[in-house]
Motif scaffolding. Sequence first.
Motif, PDB file in Angstrom:
ATOM      1  N   ILE A 130       0.859  -1.190   0.000  1.00 23.96           N
ATOM      2  CA  ILE A 130       0.000   0.000   0.000  1.00 23.96           C
ATOM      3  C   ILE A 130       0.889   1.232   0.000  1.00 23.96           C
ATOM      4  O   ILE A 130       1.708   1.422   0.903  1.00 23.96           O
ATOM      5  CB  ILE A 130      -0.925   0.011   1.232  1.00 23.96           C
ATOM      6  N   ASP A 131       0.729   2.051  -1.013  1.00 30.58           N
ATOM      7  CA  ASP A 131       1.530   3.275  -1.151  1.00 30.58           C
ATOM      8  C   ASP A 131       0.639   4.480  -0.891  1.00 30.58           C
ATOM      9  O   ASP A 131      -0.472   4.567  -1.443  1.00 30.58           O
ATOM     10  CB  ASP A 131       2.124   3.336  -2.560  1.00 30.58           C
ATOM     11  N   VAL A 132       1.090   5.394  -0.047  1.00 28.90           N
ATOM     12  CA  VAL A 132       0.315   6.587   0.306  1.00 28.90           C
ATOM     13  C   VAL A 132       0.885   7.782  -0.458  1.00 28.90           C
ATOM     14  O   VAL A 132       2.096   8.000  -0.471  1.00 28.90           O
ATOM     15  CB  VAL A 132       0.367   6.862   1.823  1.00 28.90           C
ATOM     16  N   ASN A 133       0.005   8.575  -1.086  1.00 26.23           N
ATOM     17  CA  ASN A 133       0.426   9.740  -1.873  1.00 26.23           C
ATOM     18  C   ASN A 133      -0.421  10.957  -1.506  1.00 26.23           C
ATOM     19  O   ASN A 133      -1.620  10.817  -1.221  1.00 26.23           O
ATOM     20  CB  ASN A 133       0.278   9.461  -3.375  1.00 26.23           C
ATOM     21  N   THR A 134       0.180  12.147  -1.567  1.00 25.30           N
ATOM     22  CA  THR A 134      -0.569  13.369  -1.240  1.00 25.30           C
ATOM     23  C   THR A 134      -1.524  13.762  -2.359  1.00 25.30           C
ATOM     24  O   THR A 134      -2.525  14.428  -2.106  1.00 25.30           O
ATOM     25  CB  THR A 134       0.395  14.546  -0.982  1.00 25.30           C
ATOM     26  N   GLY A 135      -1.227  13.361  -3.596  1.00 22.28           N
ATOM     27  CA  GLY A 135      -2.107  13.689  -4.710  1.00 22.28           C
ATOM     28  C   GLY A 135      -2.292  15.185  -4.867  1.00 22.28           C
ATOM     29  O   GLY A 135      -1.325  15.956  -4.895  1.00 22.28           O
ATOM     30  N   SER A 136      -3.573  15.629  -4.905  1.00 23.95           N
ATOM     31  CA  SER A 136      -3.862  17.057  -5.108  1.00 23.95           C
ATOM     32  C   SER A 136      -3.933  17.831  -3.804  1.00 23.95           C
ATOM     33  O   SER A 136      -4.218  19.025  -3.804  1.00 23.95           O
ATOM     34  CB  SER A 136      -5.199  17.197  -5.852  1.00 23.95           C
ATOM     35  N   PHE A 137      -3.691  17.157  -2.651  1.00 25.73           N
ATOM     36  CA  PHE A 137      -3.779  17.832  -1.352  1.00 25.73           C
ATOM     37  C   PHE A 137      -2.519  18.677  -1.129  1.00 25.73           C
ATOM     38  O   PHE A 137      -1.411  18.165  -1.085  1.00 25.73           O
ATOM     39  CB  PHE A 137      -3.927  16.797  -0.232  1.00 25.73           C
ATOM     40  N   VAL A 138      -2.713  20.002  -0.992  1.00 25.70           N
ATOM     41  CA  VAL A 138      -1.563  20.899  -0.824  1.00 25.70           C
ATOM     42  C   VAL A 138      -1.472  21.474   0.587  1.00 25.70           C
ATOM     43  O   VAL A 138      -0.476  22.099   0.947  1.00 25.70           O
ATOM     44  CB  VAL A 138      -1.608  22.069  -1.847  1.00 25.70           C
ATOM     45  N   GLY A 139      -2.513  21.249   1.402  1.00 22.37           N
ATOM     46  CA  GLY A 139      -2.465  21.717   2.789  1.00 22.37           C
ATOM     47  C   GLY A 139      -2.578  23.221   2.908  1.00 22.37           C
ATOM     48  O   GLY A 139      -2.749  23.943   1.924  1.00 22.37           O
ATOM     49  N   ARG A 140      -2.481  23.701   4.165  1.00 22.51           N
ATOM     50  CA  ARG A 140      -2.629  25.138   4.416  1.00 22.51           C
ATOM     51  C   ARG A 140      -1.389  25.750   5.048  1.00 22.51           C
ATOM     52  O   ARG A 140      -1.175  26.937   4.963  1.00 22.51           O
ATOM     53  CB  ARG A 140      -3.835  25.388   5.332  1.00 22.51           C
ATOM     54  N   ARG A 141      -0.584  24.929   5.749  1.00 25.45           N
ATOM     55  CA  ARG A 141       0.551  25.502   6.472  1.00 25.45           C
ATOM     56  C   ARG A 141       1.866  25.223   5.765  1.00 25.45           C
ATOM     57  O   ARG A 141       2.437  26.072   5.124  1.00 25.45           O
ATOM     58  CB  ARG A 141       0.583  24.948   7.894  1.00 25.45           C
ATOM     59  N   ASN A 142       2.342  23.990   5.906  1.00 23.50           N
ATOM     60  CA  ASN A 142       3.628  23.663   5.302  1.00 23.50           C
ATOM     61  C   ASN A 142       3.607  22.210   4.845  1.00 23.50           C
ATOM     62  O   ASN A 142       2.662  21.465   5.095  1.00 23.50           O
ATOM     63  CB  ASN A 142       4.769  23.905   6.297  1.00 23.50           C
ATOM     64  N   LEU A 143       4.669  21.807   4.178  1.00 23.77           N
ATOM     65  CA  LEU A 143       4.730  20.466   3.595  1.00 23.77           C
ATOM     66  C   LEU A 143       4.648  19.390   4.660  1.00 23.77           C
ATOM     67  O   LEU A 143       3.929  18.392   4.494  1.00 23.77           O
ATOM     68  CB  LEU A 143       6.026  20.315   2.786  1.00 23.77           C
ATOM     69  N   GLU A 144       5.364  19.557   5.775  1.00 22.88           N
ATOM     70  CA  GLU A 144       5.388  18.533   6.819  1.00 22.88           C
ATOM     71  C   GLU A 144       3.979  18.302   7.393  1.00 22.88           C
ATOM     72  O   GLU A 144       3.567  17.166   7.638  1.00 22.88           O
ATOM     73  CB  GLU A 144       6.346  18.949   7.933  1.00 22.88           C
ATOM     74  N   GLU A 145       3.226  19.390   7.588  1.00 26.08           N
ATOM     75  CA  GLU A 145       1.867  19.269   8.109  1.00 26.08           C
ATOM     76  C   GLU A 145       0.946  18.588   7.092  1.00 26.08           C
ATOM     77  O   GLU A 145       0.085  17.782   7.451  1.00 26.08           O
ATOM     78  CB  GLU A 145       1.316  20.668   8.455  1.00 26.08           C
ATOM     79  N   THR A 146       1.144  18.912   5.821  1.00 24.84           N
ATOM     80  CA  THR A 146       0.356  18.277   4.752  1.00 24.84           C
ATOM     81  C   THR A 146       0.591  16.773   4.730  1.00 24.84           C
ATOM     82  O   THR A 146      -0.344  15.968   4.650  1.00 24.84           O
ATOM     83  CB  THR A 146       0.743  18.878   3.383  1.00 24.84           C
ATOM     84  N   ILE A 147       1.854  16.374   4.812  1.00 24.01           N
ATOM     85  CA  ILE A 147       2.215  14.951   4.811  1.00 24.01           C
ATOM     86  C   ILE A 147       1.620  14.245   6.028  1.00 24.01           C
ATOM     87  O   ILE A 147       1.060  13.150   5.920  1.00 24.01           O
ATOM     88  CB  ILE A 147       3.749  14.791   4.777  1.00 24.01           C
ATOM     89  N   PHE A 148       1.718  14.886   7.190  1.00 22.52           N
ATOM     90  CA  PHE A 148       1.207  14.300   8.427  1.00 22.52           C
ATOM     91  C   PHE A 148      -0.302  14.044   8.339  1.00 22.52           C
ATOM     92  O   PHE A 148      -0.783  12.955   8.667  1.00 22.52           O
ATOM     93  CB  PHE A 148       1.540  15.233   9.594  1.00 22.52           C
ATOM     94  N   LYS A 149      -1.056  15.041   7.873  1.00 26.17           N
ATOM     95  CA  LYS A 149      -2.508  14.890   7.788  1.00 26.17           C
ATOM     96  C   LYS A 149      -2.894  13.818   6.770  1.00 26.17           C
ATOM     97  O   LYS A 149      -3.847  13.059   6.979  1.00 26.17           O
ATOM     98  CB  LYS A 149      -3.146  16.237   7.417  1.00 26.17           C
ATOM     99  N   THR A 150      -2.165  13.759   5.647  1.00 24.44           N
ATOM    100  CA  THR A 150      -2.447  12.723   4.638  1.00 24.44           C
ATOM    101  C   THR A 150      -2.204  11.334   5.214  1.00 24.44           C
ATOM    102  O   THR A 150      -3.004  10.415   5.028  1.00 24.44           O
ATOM    103  CB  THR A 150      -1.560  12.926   3.393  1.00 24.44           C
ATOM    104  N   ASN A 151      -1.103  11.170   5.939  1.00 22.22           N
ATOM    105  CA  ASN A 151      -0.786   9.871   6.528  1.00 22.22           C
ATOM    106  C   ASN A 151      -1.810   9.451   7.583  1.00 22.22           C
ATOM    107  O   ASN A 151      -2.173   8.279   7.689  1.00 22.22           O
ATOM    108  CB  ASN A 151       0.618   9.888   7.139  1.00 22.22           C
TER     109      ASN A 151
END
Length: 489
Positions: free
Chosen positions: A303-324
């Motif tokens: 199973i591979d997890v990808n952010t896709g079109s999700f760009v988040g609101r704060r920073n990259l690390e927060e975007t990755i965390f929420k996606t995971n």
Amino acid sequence: MSEEILVNVTPMETRVAVVDNGVTQDIHIERSVSLGMVGNIYAGKVLRVLPGMQAAFVDIGADRSSFIHVSDIHDPGVEGRARSSDAIGDHLHEGKKVIVQVTKDPLGSKGARLTTELSVSSRYLVFMPQTSHVGVSQRIDDAEERTRLQALLTAGLAAEEMDGQGGYILRTAAEGVGLEEIQADLRFLKRLWAAVSRRAKAARKAELLYSELPLHMRTVRDLARPGVERILIDSRESFTALQEFCGEYMPEVSGLLEHYPGERPLFDLHGIEEDIQRALSRKVGLKSGGYLVIDQTEAMTTIDVNTGSFVGRRNLEETIFKTNLEAATMLARQLRIRNLGGIIIIDFIDMRDEEHRRQVHRSLEKAMARDPARNKITDVSALGLVEMTRKRTRESLQQLLCEDCPVCQGRGMLKTAETVCYEIFREIMRDARAYEADSLLVLACQGVIDRLLDEESANVADLEEFIGKSISLRVEPDNNPEHFDIVLL
């Protein structure tokens, strides 16, 4: 928690969906032409002993020979002590009659997995005739309740004069029940096992001695736990049968049964059909815009997890965390719906923050804790992967509903038209050298012929000049994109 159980019954198949707060959590399908075998007890005959594998093949009357390992053979008289022998030849020989139970359905090319440690189930109890162990399901956490249930079972066995006649385990559904219900189950199991024993003694060939309940009845027996608000059945006949079954064995569940008479199909109304189709897709979207890619192979599931079109609101690390975090909950649900088992490797998006990694791991553990299938999750590996195992006892949804593509043979990829053209050129060269012919005819699909007439036309002309023979082309619309024939004229 608010759960519903939806039961869709047709003459061809029975389908069950467990829905929690409107979200599908589990799907079970049983087809009349291929009923599940887990729990069935057979009189079998040993076909072949394999000392190198410490196992044997057994004929139980199924299409494929079934398999039993020496570790699944009950050794009478040594309960609680070391086995008398771990050599398969000391337990089985070719032609021997054995009474066995199926623990795993046939999967792919493999036959059913067997054991000689037999058990039969009722609503609240599992009866094991070859042991004397008496215990309580590990899913009942309350120590006082465990002690109470064990005392009730001991009292019930004494009242029914069944002490020393086998072992018992109180199932999770027994939580909160009284002595009367346990005694009723004990009497039922006594009658049931007596019938199985009579058939076993009379059996002279490989045959079925005891079969598990059909799916809709197993569902009520096993899944009607506290928290289930209703059980909706769309078949009047099955609804009536379940009413009778519950009236005799599970009266406390009778009030949950409802018949669904609506014209719109039950699974369409609750979105189950869409969930089944999504569960057959390789890609699973997340609400945030990220997505999972799930690949099921014979050895493991990745199973591979990808952010896709999700760009988040704060920073990259927060975007990755929420996606995971979202992925952890979704993949636990997908494992249940798809019934994926064995080794599972999860590639979360890399996280630098150690606390983020811990939270994602805890979120995955919490989501998997609700899964009835036994599972084990490791910490994040040095490569940033999470490894886990999930007990596999039946075919996955994909194995049940799908088959390998006849065109790509399950590879999931096809050769390009360019690759097929070059294969044709090489085959023409071989045939021109090996056989006498004035001309050659190439038969291939439309896409390959179009390329030979367009992009490869100069190569075709050069080849004709090189071999001194004319090459004609013809479309064969029934050919798959990789198949071609060369006819000598």
